[in-house]
Write a protein that holds these residues in place. Structure first.
Motif, PDB file in Angstrom:
ATOM      1  N   LYS A 268     -30.649  -4.990  -9.798  1.00  0.00           N
ATOM      2  CA  LYS A 268     -31.448  -4.140 -10.770  1.00  0.00           C
ATOM      3  C   LYS A 268     -31.276  -2.819 -10.860  1.00  0.00           C
ATOM      4  N   PHE A 269     -31.318  -2.280 -12.173  1.00  0.00           N
ATOM      5  CA  PHE A 269     -31.059  -0.873 -12.597  1.00  0.00           C
ATOM      6  C   PHE A 269     -31.879   0.006 -11.680  1.00  0.00           C
ATOM      7  N   ASN A 270     -33.127  -0.430 -11.328  1.00  0.00           N
ATOM      8  CA  ASN A 270     -33.928   0.640 -10.503  1.00  0.00           C
ATOM      9  C   ASN A 270     -33.531   0.676  -9.337  1.00  0.00           C
ATOM     10  N   LEU A 277     -35.525   6.320 -15.859  1.00  0.00           N
ATOM     11  CA  LEU A 277     -35.852   6.196 -17.076  1.00  0.00           C
ATOM     12  C   LEU A 277     -37.439   6.329 -17.440  1.00  0.00           C
ATOM     13  N   LEU A 320     -31.616  -4.240 -16.594  1.00  0.00           N
ATOM     14  CA  LEU A 320     -32.844  -3.490 -16.927  1.00  0.00           C
ATOM     15  C   LEU A 320     -34.173  -4.288 -17.336  1.00  0.00           C
ATOM     16  N   CYS A 321     -35.113  -3.668 -17.044  1.00  0.00           N
ATOM     17  CA  CYS A 321     -36.603  -4.338 -17.386  1.00  0.00           C
ATOM     18  C   CYS A 321     -36.931  -4.026 -18.855  1.00  0.00           C
ATOM     19  N   ASP A 324     -37.852  -0.192 -19.400  1.00  0.00           N
ATOM     20  CA  ASP A 324     -36.595   0.910 -19.510  1.00  0.00           C
ATOM     21  C   ASP A 324     -35.554   0.779 -20.705  1.00  0.00           C
ATOM     22  N   ALA A 325     -35.483  -0.528 -20.853  1.00  0.00           N
ATOM     23  CA  ALA A 325     -34.675  -1.002 -22.406  1.00  0.00           C
ATOM     24  C   ALA A 325     -35.514  -0.312 -23.453  1.00  0.00           C
ATOM     25  N   LEU A 328     -34.436   3.509 -23.315  1.00  0.00           N
ATOM     26  CA  LEU A 328     -33.041   3.776 -23.865  1.00  0.00           C
ATOM     27  C   LEU A 328     -32.915   3.750 -25.409  1.00  0.00           C
ATOM     28  N   HIS A 362     -36.355  -7.898 -14.912  1.00  0.00           N
ATOM     29  CA  HIS A 362     -35.071  -7.284 -15.049  1.00  0.00           C
ATOM     30  C   HIS A 362     -34.332  -8.276 -15.783  1.00  0.00           C
ATOM     31  N   TYR A 365     -29.173  -6.533 -20.083  1.00  0.00           N
ATOM     32  CA  TYR A 365     -27.801  -6.089 -19.442  1.00  0.00           C
ATOM     33  C   TYR A 365     -27.850  -4.691 -19.947  1.00  0.00           C
ATOM     34  N   LEU A 366     -27.729  -3.691 -18.915  1.00  0.00           N
ATOM     35  CA  LEU A 366     -27.348  -2.342 -19.444  1.00  0.00           C
ATOM     36  C   LEU A 366     -26.310  -2.064 -20.446  1.00  0.00           C
TER      37      LEU A 366
END
Ligand SMILES: [Zn+2]
Ligand SMILES: [Zn+2]
Length: 391
Positions: A268-270, A277, A320-321, A324-325, A328, A362, A365-366
């Motif tokens: 997870k990004f977090n 974010l 990313l969830c 957060d997506a 961004l 999540h 993909y970032l």
């Protein structure tokens, strides 16, 4: 009933200051005595207004009234009739709750300025003795926590009484140059140039750009804006912007590589960047510009570029969830769902039929979000982006 003296407001005056002067000019002991008389009179005019005006000066501003704020406005309007002044001029002095939010922080507005609610001082209002000697009123910006030095006189505001060492609050003492202990206020502190810089910015046309940044900085650094060295830390951090942020993100990226347990395309990004974010939304201005978000996007564009897609997943493949997506992509979570449904965004796992994605799962993909961000960057605008499919 009619006031004998028509007290005129200063355009930058705080509402509490005006009401206190109005009371004094009309020979009341202070605001509380005036409020006591008005309480009865307002109730006679309009029974809904009973209690619409508090007896304490510190509770009088419109944002305190919550659900009853329309009654508070009506009560203030009636007072302006008694004082024979323009209601618009007096209501313009009040802070009101705003529909805008700095991330998850509530906001209040006064004329053109919208600030995070938490920037308003609660238990003290420091003063500039020199300003008060020139004109006897409290400007609204003395109510702002980061305003600590007078931008006109280049002196620190007086925060405590020399005699009893209590914090100064004219709303409690109902006097401008005296403490509650009835001692005369004096000024003695050395000017802090960071405080002077911030004070000048807060009264400039750029004030809207800085209020969100201050709250963001306080949140991510877990600092108290009222601390004596807060403004110094803030000015230092932004004097090397955006390198200051980039260095912090580089550190998190390197730590993630060192401590990696799972493949990055299952991480997870977090778990690497925390609430980066979510928090950065606090730095937004009310016209939706966000200096912090811009710097974060630049950072991840660089990260994706320097970590191209390869057989082995790398740091740019973090998950990313939806929430957060959306940050961004500077859009809403609904739009992210739509991008997914229309095939612009892949989901990291196979979905069951009719399964709805949750905002906190999540799945994106970032790398893909950043690539999509860049694809739409050409149409950068101040409003939230609408991703509309060409058909
Ligand atoms: Zn001053
Ligand atoms: Zn005192």
């Amino acid at each position: 009933m009619q006031f004998l003296v028509q007290t005129k407001p200063y355009p930058d005056e705080a509402l509490e200051s005006y009401l206190l002067r109005l009371a004094r000019d009309n020979s009341f002991d202070g605001y509380s005595e005036l409020a006591d008389v008005l309480w009865q009179w307002l109730a006679e005019q309009d029974h809904e207004l009973e209690g619409a005006l508090p007896l304490e000066l510190s509770k009088v501003d419109v944002y305190h009234a919550r659900q009853a704020s329309s009654f508070r406005i009506r009560a203030v309007k009636l007072i302006t009739q008694l004082a024979d002044v323009n209601a618009v001029d007096i209501l313009g002095l009040a802070w009101r709750r705003s529909n805008f939010k700095f991330g998850n922080l509530a906001a209040v507005s006064r004329n053109e300025l919208t600030i995070p609610f938490g920037l308003l001082r609660t238990d003290n209002i420091p003063v500039c003795i020199k300003c008060l000697a020139e004109s006897s009123y409290i400007p609204f910006y003395w109510h702002l926590k980061p305003y600590k030095a007078c931008h006109k006189h280049k002196t620190q505001l007086t925060t405590r009484c020399e005699e009893c060492h209590h914090l100064i609050d004219y709303r409690a003492s109902e006097a401008l140059l005296e403490c509650s202990c009835s001692c005369k206020l004096t000024c003695s502190e050395q000017l802090n140039d960071a405080d002077f810089k911030i004070a000048s910015a807060l009264v400039s046309n750029n004030s809207q750009k800085i209020v969100g940044l201050i709250s963001w900085f306080a949140k991510v650094k877990q600092l108290d804006i009222s601390d004596a060295d807060f403004n110094r830390a803030f000015v230092d951090y932004f004097s090397t912007w955006p390198e200051s942020l980039t260095a912090e993100l580089d550190l998190l990226t390197n730590n993630a590589r060192l401590k990696q347990l799972n493949p990055f395309n299952k991480t997870k990004f977090n778990s690497v960047f925390g609430d980066l974010l979510r928090d950065c939304q606090i730095a937004a201005t009310s016209n939706r510009k966000n200096k912090v978000l811009d710097a974060i996007i630049n950072y991840f564009v660089g990260l994706v570029d320097s970590n191209p897609k390869a057989k082995h997943p790398n740091i740019a493949d973090l998950l990313l969830c939806t929430f957060d997506a959306a940050v961004l992509l500077n859009t809403t979570t609904q739009q992210v769902y739509r991008l997914h449904q229309e095939g612009f965004l892949n989901c990291a796992y196979l979905q069951k039929k009719h399964e709805h994605l949750r905002a906190d799962s999540h799945v994106f993909y970032l790398r893909q979000i950043i690539e999509l961000q860049q694809a739409f960057a050409a149409e950068k605008s101040q409003i939230k982006k609408q991703f509309i499919a060409p058909w």
